[in-house]
Design an enzyme around this catalytic site. Sequence first.
Site, PDB file in Angstrom:
ATOM      1  N   ASP A  92      15.734  16.999   6.870  1.00 49.25           N
ATOM      2  CA  ASP A  92      15.141  16.368   8.048  1.00 49.25           C
ATOM      3  C   ASP A  92      16.061  16.546   9.243  1.00 49.25           C
ATOM      4  OD1 ASP A  92      13.070  15.549   6.535  1.00 49.25           O
ATOM      5  OD2 ASP A  92      13.806  13.502   6.268  1.00 49.25           O
ATOM      6  N   ASP A  99      15.044  18.122  12.729  1.00 46.35           N
ATOM      7  CA  ASP A  99      15.176  17.437  14.010  1.00 46.35           C
ATOM      8  C   ASP A  99      15.933  18.290  15.021  1.00 46.35           C
ATOM      9  OD1 ASP A  99      13.800  15.326  13.034  1.00 46.35           O
ATOM     10  OD2 ASP A  99      15.549  14.078  12.623  1.00 46.35           O
ATOM     11  N   GLU A 143     -13.916  12.072  -5.457  1.00 42.99           N
ATOM     12  CA  GLU A 143     -12.587  12.142  -4.834  1.00 42.99           C
ATOM     13  C   GLU A 143     -11.802  10.878  -5.160  1.00 42.99           C
ATOM     14  OE1 GLU A 143     -13.575  12.309  -0.672  1.00 42.99           O
ATOM     15  OE2 GLU A 143     -14.947  13.981  -0.963  1.00 42.99           O
ATOM     16  N   LYS A 148      -9.873   7.615  -4.204  1.00 40.89           N
ATOM     17  CA  LYS A 148      -9.968   6.701  -3.068  1.00 40.89           C
ATOM     18  C   LYS A 148      -8.550   6.292  -2.686  1.00 40.89           C
ATOM     19  CE  LYS A 148     -12.668   2.736  -1.552  1.00 40.89           C
ATOM     20  NZ  LYS A 148     -11.573   1.896  -1.033  1.00 40.89           N
ATOM     21  N   ASP A 181      -5.565   4.576  -0.988  1.00 43.53           N
ATOM     22  CA  ASP A 181      -5.443   3.225  -0.444  1.00 43.53           C
ATOM     23  C   ASP A 181      -4.640   3.275   0.854  1.00 43.53           C
ATOM     24  OD1 ASP A 181      -5.777   0.548  -0.306  1.00 43.53           O
ATOM     25  OD2 ASP A 181      -4.282   0.042  -1.827  1.00 43.53           O
ATOM     26  N   ARG A 184     -10.857   3.036  12.349  1.00 41.54           N
ATOM     27  CA  ARG A 184     -12.245   2.703  12.057  1.00 41.54           C
ATOM     28  C   ARG A 184     -12.707   1.475  12.852  1.00 41.54           C
ATOM     29  NH1 ARG A 184     -16.048   0.490   8.412  1.00 41.54           N
ATOM     30  NH2 ARG A 184     -14.717  -1.251   7.879  1.00 41.54           N
ATOM     31  N   TYR A 216     -11.088  13.824   4.384  1.00 44.44           N
ATOM     32  CA  TYR A 216     -12.091  13.803   3.321  1.00 44.44           C
ATOM     33  C   TYR A 216     -13.529  13.979   3.784  1.00 44.44           C
ATOM     34  CZ  TYR A 216     -12.196   8.850   4.690  1.00 44.44           C
ATOM     35  OH  TYR A 216     -12.266   7.689   5.394  1.00 44.44           O
ATOM     36  N   LYS A 255     -19.738  11.090  -3.862  1.00 45.81           N
ATOM     37  CA  LYS A 255     -20.630  11.466  -2.758  1.00 45.81           C
ATOM     38  C   LYS A 255     -21.627  12.515  -3.233  1.00 45.81           C
ATOM     39  CE  LYS A 255     -16.899  11.012   0.646  1.00 45.81           C
ATOM     40  NZ  LYS A 255     -15.846  11.780   1.349  1.00 45.81           N
ATOM     41  N   LYS A 269     -14.378   1.180  -8.106  1.00 44.47           N
ATOM     42  CA  LYS A 269     -13.065   0.545  -7.978  1.00 44.47           C
ATOM     43  C   LYS A 269     -12.392   0.425  -9.338  1.00 44.47           C
ATOM     44  CE  LYS A 269     -12.292  -1.874  -4.252  1.00 44.47           C
ATOM     45  NZ  LYS A 269     -11.331  -1.613  -3.164  1.00 44.47           N
ATOM     46  N   CYS A 276      27.934 -16.412  -2.806  1.00 44.93           N
ATOM     47  CA  CYS A 276      27.651 -15.054  -3.268  1.00 44.93           C
ATOM     48  C   CYS A 276      27.959 -14.975  -4.764  1.00 44.93           C
ATOM     49  CB  CYS A 276      28.503 -14.055  -2.494  1.00 44.93           C
ATOM     50  SG  CYS A 276      28.420 -12.389  -3.159  1.00 44.93           S
ATOM     51  N   CYS A 283      31.282 -12.490  -5.105  1.00 47.24           N
ATOM     52  CA  CYS A 283      32.614 -12.796  -4.575  1.00 47.24           C
ATOM     53  C   CYS A 283      32.825 -14.288  -4.353  1.00 47.24           C
ATOM     54  CB  CYS A 283      32.844 -12.038  -3.275  1.00 47.24           C
ATOM     55  SG  CYS A 283      31.831 -12.648  -1.921  1.00 47.24           S
ATOM     56  N   CYS A 297      25.666 -12.499   2.381  1.00 45.95           N
ATOM     57  CA  CYS A 297      27.083 -12.730   2.122  1.00 45.95           C
ATOM     58  C   CYS A 297      27.849 -12.000   3.220  1.00 45.95           C
ATOM     59  CB  CYS A 297      27.481 -12.173   0.752  1.00 45.95           C
ATOM     60  SG  CYS A 297      29.268 -12.010   0.549  1.00 45.95           S
ATOM     61  N   CYS A 319      33.552  -8.157  -0.179  1.00 46.16           N
ATOM     62  CA  CYS A 319      32.679  -8.377  -1.340  1.00 46.16           C
ATOM     63  C   CYS A 319      32.455  -7.060  -2.095  1.00 46.16           C
ATOM     64  CB  CYS A 319      31.352  -8.948  -0.860  1.00 46.16           C
ATOM     65  SG  CYS A 319      30.162  -9.219  -2.163  1.00 46.16           S
TER      66      CYS A 319
HETATM   67 ZN   LIG Z   1      29.792 -11.375  -1.732  1.00 45.52          ZN
END
Ligand SMILES: [Zn+2]
Length: 676
Positions: A33, A37, A116, A118, A120, A139, A232, A296, A320, A414, A417, A432, A437
């Site tokens: 990446d 970039d 197809e 579905k 989510d 939508r 789709y 479909k 579903k 904690c 520690c 903490c 730690c």
């Molecule tokens: Zn700690």
Amino acid sequence: MTPAIKEKIEHLRNTIRYHDRRYYVENNPEITDYEYDKLIKELEHLEKLHPEYTTPDSPTKRVGEEPLTQFPTVEHRIPMLSIDNTYSDAELREFDQRIKRMAGIDAGRDIEYVVELKIDGVAITLWYEDGLFARGATRGDGFKGDDVTANLKTIRQISLKLEPAHKKYKIPRVLEIRGEIYLPNKEFQRLNEEKEEAGEPQFANPRNAAAGSLKLLDPRITARRRLHIFAYAVGFYEGVQLKTHMGCLELIKEFGLPVNPNIRLCKNIGDVIRYCDEWDKRRGELDYMVDGMVVKINTLALHEQLGATSKSPRWVISYKFHPEQAVTKIEEIVVQIGKTGTLTPVANLTPVLLAGTTVSRATLHNFDEVSKKDIRVGDHVIVQKAGEIIPQVVYVLKEKRIGTEKPFVAPTFCPQCKEKVSRDNEEVYLRCHNPLCIAQAKRRIQYFAIRDAMDIEGLGPALIEQLVDKGFVKDYSDIYYLKYEDLVTLERMGEKSSQNLIHAIEESKHRDLDRLICALGIMNVGSHTAEVLAERFDTLDKLASATQEELEGIYEIGPVVAKSTVEFFQNKHTQVIIKKLKAGGVNTSKLVTQILAKNLKVSGKTFVVTGTLQKYSRKEAETLIKSLGGRILSSVSKKTDYLVVGEDPGSKLDKAKELNVHVLDENDFKEMISCK
Ligand SMILES: [Zn+2]
């Protein structure tokens, strides 16, 4: 000169599009990446210098649009209706019979269906005019949605310009493509880790994360969320002939938008049911969440004929999947500590089979959640994986309590520690604050070594665990003092892996400043913010002495980041660690001061640097040349294109003159690398 720049810009654009394809469509990136970039930045730089070559479909148009105050509303040309749900095979058969009745098809004949997954996610529409992406919207209520064009442009899978892979396809006058925006599971996890580090509430599931990211008013933030899309359907169209739904999907694929590969043309409803059952079992294999299947009718003429009710089209139905839930018992609640000291409660469960995998842990998110749901050790609970990757405790079966369950009390110390923990302003997390730690130290070292940071290959969690427990390493600066002899004594560390690690550590000393800033693990400073800071400050020392006001004055840096940055560098432990990093040989300055564009004059040419330059050390000048695509030679020969000379050049200058090699003084050199 000018045509060459134009060519260069075109070449860069094509390179970026190629990598977009590798990343998103083929799921097989060739570059990191970070490198990606850099290509984008280089293109931005060239386009800024040569605005005459800017085009609306340039990859740089994906980012950099200004934040909105609100989204304009768009009316859908064809309403985006919802889809009716079914939950059983019987209901699917009813659907098939209903259609045949309505369409006057003999009950014994088969109808072809396209089935197809579905996905989510969030439904959206993309409007292309003469092949150019004109606008995109959510939508909404089905009739009107939000215009989220700027955010959709940041999704690298969405073509800004439709380009057919084969000549026989013509660009339609208008083409509306519909699809689902989603966040792959691994991106969702990454995002939630970032949220956790920043002390912000996490997203409950990938769908919420995708919806939230799409509705951000600042497209630059959306860009960092790495949303994906599966197209789709075709909505409105003009100037193209379409007969079947499969034909629509073919057309979409032809134009370079991703269509989910797990699509099947089924010859009758029996086939449909078998395919739905298959995916009900296999859904765990996917790297994204699906909550069912969509069925479909393939023939578009039948879509016309059947039409829609006021709520949904009659030619499509969804099947579903059953929510995946199980009953189990909470054996214990443990507290995990993150790299910035965040405490997170996690439940250890009696192992139970859920969605094909054995589940023995569930996240409890935060301590407020535990008390809100009144989750106690020993409780029987319902765990669920519905749209979530990590199972969640849905609720407690309080009727099963026998009186021995122990309420969980949020820790005040904690667990590692024993330092007092506290809740930061407006935060839902406990933290903490002890810089020594051990639990945090391990997490910080892990983070230091990851790819976006110092990228130390082979330095993973298991090894870090050993290094810290055996006392070889207390904080990440100690990595640079590790010796081969220390490493070979460790478990699972042979001679070869020890040598490789020493080599990887050595190599990491030369990372650029932004990587180092990211690696330090300053709260709220991830890889992007680190780049912003490195852009502004040339050295770590300059950043360390920056004031709150100075930092807040930087575009993209807000008061929260400014505050945590200042606090980080004021911390005495930090100062010791940075001293150790420097003494260990870690680079703390920006390697190149110029933008990292592959300069046309420099790229592919060979250079020798000699004498003393005023502005750069020899090493800096050489790094600069290399970063611009040039090569460095140690002595002057016929193969040398340029000799860069400072004061007291010595014999190399004579040799260059003899061989007719171009000689550049410091000013010539500066002009050459300035890329203008
Ligand atoms: Zn700690």
